[in-house]
Design an enzyme around this catalytic site. Structure first.
Site, PDB file in Angstrom:
ATOM      1  N   HIS A   1       0.515  -1.364   0.158  1.00 25.17           N
ATOM      2  CA  HIS A   1      -0.215   0.144  -0.226  1.00 25.17           C
ATOM      3  C   HIS A   1       0.927   1.202   0.211  1.00 25.17           C
ATOM      4  O   HIS A   1       2.007   1.828  -0.811  1.00 25.17           O
ATOM      5  CB  HIS A   1      -1.013  -0.383   1.104  1.00 25.17           C
TER       6      HIS A   1
ATOM      7  N   HIS B   1      -2.253  -1.808  -9.966  1.00 22.11           N
ATOM      8  CA  HIS B   1      -3.025  -1.337  -8.764  1.00 22.11           C
ATOM      9  C   HIS B   1      -3.873  -2.166  -8.973  1.00 22.11           C
ATOM     10  O   HIS B   1      -5.249  -2.651  -9.708  1.00 22.11           O
ATOM     11  CB  HIS B   1      -3.209   0.153  -9.615  1.00 22.11           C
TER      12      HIS B   1
ATOM     13  N   ASP C   1       2.897   5.715  -6.498  1.00 26.71           N
ATOM     14  CA  ASP C   1       4.341   5.748  -5.599  1.00 26.71           C
ATOM     15  C   ASP C   1       5.358   5.458  -6.746  1.00 26.71           C
ATOM     16  O   ASP C   1       6.729   5.528  -6.564  1.00 26.71           O
ATOM     17  CB  ASP C   1       4.122   4.471  -5.269  1.00 26.71           C
TER      18      ASP C   1
HETATM   19  N1  ACO Z   1       5.117  -6.326 -10.622  1.00 35.11           N
HETATM   20  C1  ACO Z   1       4.723  -7.954 -10.574  1.00 35.11           C
HETATM   21  N2  ACO Z   1       3.966  -8.980 -11.467  1.00 35.11           N
HETATM   22  C2  ACO Z   1       2.545  -8.227 -10.311  1.00 35.11           C
HETATM   23  C3  ACO Z   1       2.417  -6.541 -10.310  1.00 35.11           C
HETATM   24  C4  ACO Z   1       4.274  -6.328 -10.047  1.00 35.11           C
HETATM   25  N3  ACO Z   1       3.897  -5.036  -9.455  1.00 35.11           N
HETATM   26  N4  ACO Z   1       1.418  -6.407  -9.203  1.00 35.11           N
HETATM   27  C5  ACO Z   1       0.474  -7.570  -9.832  1.00 35.11           C
HETATM   28  N5  ACO Z   1       1.601  -8.607 -10.877  1.00 35.11           N
HETATM   29  C6  ACO Z   1       0.728  -9.356 -10.973  1.00 35.11           C
HETATM   30  C7  ACO Z   1       0.636 -10.787 -10.370  1.00 35.11           C
HETATM   31  O1  ACO Z   1       2.209 -11.049  -9.926  1.00 35.11           O
HETATM   32  C8  ACO Z   1      -0.387 -11.537 -10.963  1.00 35.11           C
HETATM   33  O2  ACO Z   1      -0.072 -12.584 -12.003  1.00 35.11           O
HETATM   34  P1  ACO Z   1      -0.672 -13.794 -11.878  1.00 35.11           P
HETATM   35  O3  ACO Z   1      -1.424 -13.010 -12.415  1.00 35.11           O
HETATM   36  O4  ACO Z   1       0.027 -14.354 -12.809  1.00 35.11           O
HETATM   37  O5  ACO Z   1      -0.640 -14.369 -11.001  1.00 35.11           O
HETATM   38  C9  ACO Z   1      -1.492 -10.175 -10.992  1.00 35.11           C
HETATM   39  O6  ACO Z   1       0.066  -9.296 -11.664  1.00 35.11           O
HETATM   40  C10 ACO Z   1      -2.485  -9.500 -10.693  1.00 35.11           C
HETATM   41  O7  ACO Z   1      -1.836  -9.138  -9.070  1.00 35.11           O
HETATM   42  P2  ACO Z   1      -2.648  -8.908  -8.158  1.00 35.11           P
HETATM   43  O8  ACO Z   1      -2.167  -8.917  -6.839  1.00 35.11           O
HETATM   44  O9  ACO Z   1      -3.493 -10.199  -8.230  1.00 35.11           O
HETATM   45  O10 ACO Z   1      -3.416  -7.453  -7.947  1.00 35.11           O
HETATM   46  P3  ACO Z   1      -4.022  -7.465  -6.627  1.00 35.11           P
HETATM   47  O11 ACO Z   1      -4.947  -6.174  -6.868  1.00 35.11           O
HETATM   48  O12 ACO Z   1      -4.494  -8.116  -5.771  1.00 35.11           O
HETATM   49  O13 ACO Z   1      -2.411  -6.365  -6.171  1.00 35.11           O
HETATM   50  C11 ACO Z   1      -1.306  -4.016  -5.830  1.00 35.11           C
HETATM   51  C12 ACO Z   1      -2.546  -4.993  -6.395  1.00 35.11           C
HETATM   52  C13 ACO Z   1      -0.699  -4.873  -4.536  1.00 35.11           C
HETATM   53  C14 ACO Z   1      -1.078  -2.922  -5.847  1.00 35.11           C
HETATM   54  C15 ACO Z   1      -0.240  -5.549  -7.025  1.00 35.11           C
HETATM   55  O14 ACO Z   1      -0.424  -4.783  -8.707  1.00 35.11           O
HETATM   56  C16 ACO Z   1       1.201  -4.995  -6.632  1.00 35.11           C
HETATM   57  O15 ACO Z   1       1.939  -5.748  -5.249  1.00 35.11           O
HETATM   58  N6  ACO Z   1       1.757  -3.505  -6.812  1.00 35.11           N
HETATM   59  C17 ACO Z   1       3.681  -3.378  -6.235  1.00 35.11           C
HETATM   60  C18 ACO Z   1       3.359  -2.658  -4.783  1.00 35.11           C
HETATM   61  C19 ACO Z   1       2.580  -1.414  -4.860  1.00 35.11           C
HETATM   62  O16 ACO Z   1       3.013  -0.470  -6.328  1.00 35.11           O
HETATM   63  N7  ACO Z   1       1.659  -1.043  -4.054  1.00 35.11           N
HETATM   64  C20 ACO Z   1       1.029   0.385  -4.291  1.00 35.11           C
HETATM   65  C21 ACO Z   1      -0.107   0.007  -4.552  1.00 35.11           C
HETATM   66  S1  ACO Z   1      -0.522   2.131  -5.245  1.00 35.11           S
HETATM   67  C22 ACO Z   1      -1.050   2.473  -3.453  1.00 35.11           C
HETATM   68  O17 ACO Z   1      -1.102   1.544  -2.427  1.00 35.11           O
HETATM   69  C23 ACO Z   1      -1.013   3.755  -2.499  1.00 35.11           C
END
Ligand code: ACO
Length: 507
Positions: free
Chosen positions: A342, A382, A438
């Site tokens: 987050h 996201h 971010d």
């Molecule tokens: N890098 C690589 N792969 C990713 C990323 C990433 N940053 N984000 C998602 N994926 C992939 C997952 O591995 C998954 O792949 P799969 O379908 O092969 O298993 C797919 O994309 C979907 O990911 P989820 O985790 O199911 O998506 P969710 O909506 O639950 O998560 C989140 C969203 C937590 C923001 C995620 O994209 C992430 O971890 N990003 C990196 C952390 C980040 O930047 N957070 C800030 C968000 S903005 C904020 O909160 C202010």
């Protein structure tokens, strides 16, 4: 219970959709206990049934079904017809504002002793927990609006406190209202010496976010009147205190981390100017905030002010729903923000960029991310945005302005190369992973010479107005109750207590 559905065209043919559109089909595959038919299915591109290519979901409706066909009623009725194939019973459930009420499912029972149907939604990915008039996001289009105003217009023309007023009270302030609001806030910026002493008590290298959360929570010890959450006048007072005091707490947290003495607020400056002074003033007899940095921070604060039902805001609402005082609720919201998935992602982005080091190392890093060998590409992806985060575009432009003053940062080259390569790579494209808020914000904070550990605190300060706006909305929403979800129990059935001598280590 397993769920399936179909698009009830007159001849029961499901039009195939691209595989990529079938985002939510997995949970439903192979299941045919329950058939759901609704005209919404046709229109809603995220709906499982409408876009699922899996043949197991395509089940023609027999003529003996107790509910009407799509052709005859779908365009006129805002209901969902459900047949429970365990019992053959059918139900008609209202659809209002694109949603069915989860409690309407409770009537669906397999037998008289059955508790009733629940929904299972870990992470609340498809559950609206509230109706809210504060922030609108269209994640597919990359749209963000506060109270109807596009984020781009607010970032270009507004000040943080003006935007905060909009978010909290629902309207842009008049000149008179804004002046009073600014005075009300600056009246509360001083911190009681107890809180100053508390901050000073922590170890010099304590993570600033931990100190920040503790200081916010401890405000409730100074303002016990804050527990009167049903009193509107009292709530307004707490709102002003919270927005005012978070800036001072953040600045003192930073100065303690640096080993510097605290500087008290200066109400001759703007909210942002005063914040910069409390953070960065050293021995100068007069401190003038750099106008480019002040403007950049103003933009960053506007962009971070609210983002509807995110993890931290949800925490604020969940704690607030028990009628706890707002400082305790806000400490919980800030704690949720602290997580690297987050609000602490900006800190993780900076560490990632430093680890990568140069643009040449980017391709190898991307390969590791794709293979799942290291961490994720932080600052990408996201839950809501499946398009470019509109805030990221504005921050990127703001970063360029800041670097003209502070000098070029080589980590920007690494970030630009990461974005360039990722946006061409099928792994990220097919998952709709774009840079989020971010990705570039940490570079601006670094240009201001802030340590990465302060980045999430810099996020929490402006997010305070969003948190309090949601808290106020919650408390004045007659539909809201104490937040208390259900669970599906998966533990052992009842068993007899085992005396110590009869126990064995579980394998
Ligand atoms: N890098 C690589 N792969 C990713 C990323 C990433 N940053 N984000 C998602 N994926 C992939 C997952 O591995 C998954 O792949 P799969 O379908 O092969 O298993 C797919 O994309 C979907 O990911 P989820 O985790 O199911 O998506 P969710 O909506 O639950 O998560 C989140 C969203 C937590 C923001 C995620 O994209 C992430 O971890 N990003 C990196 C952390 C980040 O930047 N957070 C800030 C968000 S903005 C904020 O909160 C202010």
């Amino acid at each position: 219970m397993r769920v399936s559905g179909k698009w009830a065209t007159p001849d029961s043919i499901i039009t195939p959709a691209p595989k990529s559109a079938c985002l939510r089909s997995t949970a439903a595959c192979g299941c045919d206990d329950l058939v759901i038919v609704s005209h919404k299915v046709v229109r809603n591109k995220h709906n499982i049934a409408a876009f699922c290519n899996n043949p197991c979901l395509i089940r023609p409706l027999g003529s003996g079904h107790a509910f009407p066909s799509f052709r005859s009623t779908a365009m006129s009725k805002h209901t969902l017809s459900v047949v429970d194939n365990r019992t053959g019973a059918s139900y008609e459930i209202p659809i209002v504002e694109g949603a069915v009420r989860a409690m309407d499912l409770r009537q669906i029972k397999a037998g008289p002793d059955d508790f009733g149907l629940m929904t299972y939604d870990p992470g609340l990915t498809n559950t609206a927990s509230t109706r809210s008039a504060i922030t609108y996001i269209d994640g597919d289009q990359g749209i963000l609006r506060y109270r109807g105003y596009p984020i781009e217009q607010l970032a270009a023309q507004s000040t943080y406190l003006e935007t905060a007023y909009l978010i909290v009270f629902g309207q842009l302030p008049t000149a008179e209202q804004l002046t009073k609001w600014e005075q009300d806030i600056s009246r509360h910026t001083l911190l009681h010496t107890n809180i100053q002493n508390l901050i000073a008590t922590f170890r010099y290298n304590a993570h600033p976010m931990s100190v920040f959360i503790s200081a916010i929570a401890s405000l409730s010890t100074l303002y016990p009147d804050a527990r009167k959450v049903t009193d509107p006048t009292n709530r307004r007072l707490q709102v002003e205190r919270m927005i005012a005091k978070v800036a001072t707490i953040a600045a003192f947290t930073y100065r303690h981390n640096q080993g510097w003495p605290f500087y008290y607020p200066d109400d001759s400056l703007s909210y942002i100017g005063n914040f910069l002074k409390m953070m960065f003033r050293m021995t100068e007899s007069t401190y003038e905030p750099d106008p480019v940095l002040e403007r950049a921070l103003n933009v960053l604060f506007i962009l971070h002010a609210d983002h509807e039902q995110n993890c931290g805001t949800n925490a604020m609402r969940v704690i607030g729903s028990s009628q706890a005082d707002p400082y305790s609720a806000m400490a919980g919201a800030a704690a949720a923000l602290y997580g690297p998935l987050h609000g602490a992602a900006n800190e993780a982005v900076l560490r990632m960029l430093e680890e990568i080091g140069t643009p040449e190392n980017v391709p190898a890093f991307i390969e590791r991310v794709k293979k799942g060998e290291g961490e994720r590409l932080m600052g990408f992806g996201h839950r809501i945005y499946k398009n470019y985060d509109p805030r990221c575009r504005i921050i990127k432009a703001t970063a360029e302005e800041v670097f003209k003053v502070t000098g070029h940062n080589k980590l920007l080259d690494v970030a630009l190369e990461l974005e360039r390569i990722a946006l061409q790579d099928d792994y990220f494209v097919s998952r709709k992973l774009y840079p989020n808020v971010d990705f570039y914000s940490g570079l601006i904070y670094r240009a201001m010479k802030l340590p990465a550990s302060m980045f999430t605190v810099m996020f929490a300060v402006p997010r305070t107005c969003g948190w309090v706006a949601h808290w106020l909305e919650l408390l004045t929403d007659s539909e809201q109750k104490i937040s208390r979800p259900r669970q599906i129990y998966t533990g052992p059935d009842v068993r007899e207590y085992l005396p110590m001598g009869e126990r064995q280590i579980a394998s």
